[in-house]
Design an enzyme around this catalytic site. Sequence first.
Site, PDB file in Angstrom:
ATOM      1  N   GLY A  76      -0.983  -1.559   8.694  1.00  0.00           N
ATOM      2  CA  GLY A  76      -0.385  -0.240   8.535  1.00  0.00           C
ATOM      3  C   GLY A  76       0.499   0.153   9.696  1.00  0.00           C
ATOM      4  O   GLY A  76       0.328  -0.294  10.831  1.00  0.00           O
ATOM      5  N   THR A  95      10.303  -7.725  16.377  1.00  0.00           N
ATOM      6  CA  THR A  95      11.722  -7.813  16.721  1.00  0.00           C
ATOM      7  C   THR A  95      12.254  -9.238  16.700  1.00  0.00           C
ATOM      8  O   THR A  95      13.464  -9.442  16.707  1.00  0.00           O
ATOM      9  CB  THR A  95      11.969  -7.233  18.124  1.00  0.00           C
ATOM     10  OG1 THR A  95      11.244  -8.016  19.086  1.00  0.00           O
ATOM     11  CG2 THR A  95      11.496  -5.783  18.214  1.00  0.00           C
ATOM     12  N   LYS A  96      11.339 -10.226  16.701  1.00  0.00           N
ATOM     13  CA  LYS A  96      11.747 -11.630  16.743  1.00  0.00           C
ATOM     14  C   LYS A  96      10.963 -12.423  15.703  1.00  0.00           C
ATOM     15  O   LYS A  96       9.947 -11.958  15.185  1.00  0.00           O
ATOM     16  CB  LYS A  96      11.500 -12.216  18.142  1.00  0.00           C
ATOM     17  CG  LYS A  96      12.323 -11.556  19.237  1.00  0.00           C
ATOM     18  CD  LYS A  96      12.036 -12.200  20.589  1.00  0.00           C
ATOM     19  CE  LYS A  96      12.885 -11.566  21.691  1.00  0.00           C
ATOM     20  NZ  LYS A  96      12.614 -12.174  23.019  1.00  0.00           N
ATOM     21  N   ASN A 144       0.846  -1.186   0.000  1.00  0.00           N
ATOM     22  CA  ASN A 144       0.000   0.000   0.000  1.00  0.00           C
ATOM     23  C   ASN A 144       0.892   1.251   0.000  1.00  0.00           C
ATOM     24  O   ASN A 144       2.109   1.167  -0.184  1.00  0.00           O
ATOM     25  CB  ASN A 144      -0.940  -0.034   1.202  1.00  0.00           C
ATOM     26  CG  ASN A 144      -2.302   0.543   0.880  1.00  0.00           C
ATOM     27  OD1 ASN A 144      -2.394   1.634   0.317  1.00  0.00           O
ATOM     28  ND2 ASN A 144      -3.350  -0.184   1.237  1.00  0.00           N
ATOM     29  N   HIS A 192      22.888  -0.440  13.198  1.00  0.00           N
ATOM     30  CA  HIS A 192      24.134   0.281  13.418  1.00  0.00           C
ATOM     31  C   HIS A 192      24.664  -0.062  14.805  1.00  0.00           C
ATOM     32  O   HIS A 192      23.919  -0.522  15.676  1.00  0.00           O
ATOM     33  CB  HIS A 192      23.908   1.792  13.288  1.00  0.00           C
ATOM     34  CG  HIS A 192      23.424   2.217  11.942  1.00  0.00           C
ATOM     35  ND1 HIS A 192      24.253   2.283  10.843  1.00  0.00           N
ATOM     36  CD2 HIS A 192      22.188   2.560  11.508  1.00  0.00           C
ATOM     37  CE1 HIS A 192      23.551   2.665   9.792  1.00  0.00           C
ATOM     38  NE2 HIS A 192      22.289   2.833  10.165  1.00  0.00           N
TER      39      HIS A 192
END
Length: 335
Positions: free
Chosen positions: A284, A307-308, A227, A257
Amino acid sequence: MLQMVTSEHELAELVQVCGFLPLLKNQIPGFSVEEHTPPDLWFVDGVDGPWEWKGPVIRATGCAYGKFFWGKAGFISKEWFPDFANYRRDGYDFDARYDDGLAKHQDKMVYDVLADHPSLLSKEWRRLCGIGKRGEFDGIVSRLQMLGYVTTVDFEYDFWDEGVNARKLHAIEGCAKLNAIPVTDDEAREAAIRELFGAVGRYPTVLPVFNCDNGWNIRVGHEFLTNYNVTILDIAPVTVGDHVMIGPNTLITTVNHPLSPKGRRAHLGQAKPVKIGNDVWIGGNCTILPGVTIGNNVVIAAGAVVTKDVPDNCVVGGVPAKIIREIEDDTEGME
């Protein structure tokens, strides 16, 4: 005869074809990257060559890199590495090897430190091991790599590097071309998507404004849909299955980083691939972080930060995203 290689993409293809490919000359004449690349691509200021291509090749192919060949570095494809590791390990997991007196105490200590972490930068790994001499540490790691217990999964890279900037320029130009084409011109938009991405299945839809970091590292299956205002930072590969929908304002990133300000001042980047299965709906304003694998038949609720890894057949949501409920896969018998 192996082909001559003049780009990271050609080297990635050669690694996949050969399965095993040492970086430097060795006992087998003609069997190395060095002998199949022009000399003016090696260690020349301002020129990216095989030494600089190592990270991009690992990220593009998922291959293993390490000192596998007579204590010298090289590549082993993802397809062949399990056979290599099984042969070199000779039936031993590392604990059993140590218990039988076939591994040194320091090797066991270094291995155990890595085993407690999904991955480590080599300098952080050495620090946690308490080994002051880099040569001593490198010798231990080489032994572990020769036995197939440890591989290099990526390298830090300079995000101001000319090669990285060239890939970003390709993406900037390709995205600008795609975003400028009217949404009603399906044929022209599909052609631009195929030019920008590394691989594309049937009936892709990418709505504006779309941005990416490379383009060639994005590989999507059939009926891929993004989208509005989706960004994919594909320094490492982003692999997407069939029938995947991505909601507006979503970010998929392979880029990280260092926590160290010194590392960030040195413009260091770290990259891990993202994999997304079939029949995934990402809502979204979601964020998919580096290294994540999302299974099949998954719904990512709006606003989630993933995150996992996410298993098959579930809904996840929240910050960080967690499993909310399981869902049925009712696609049996469908194409």
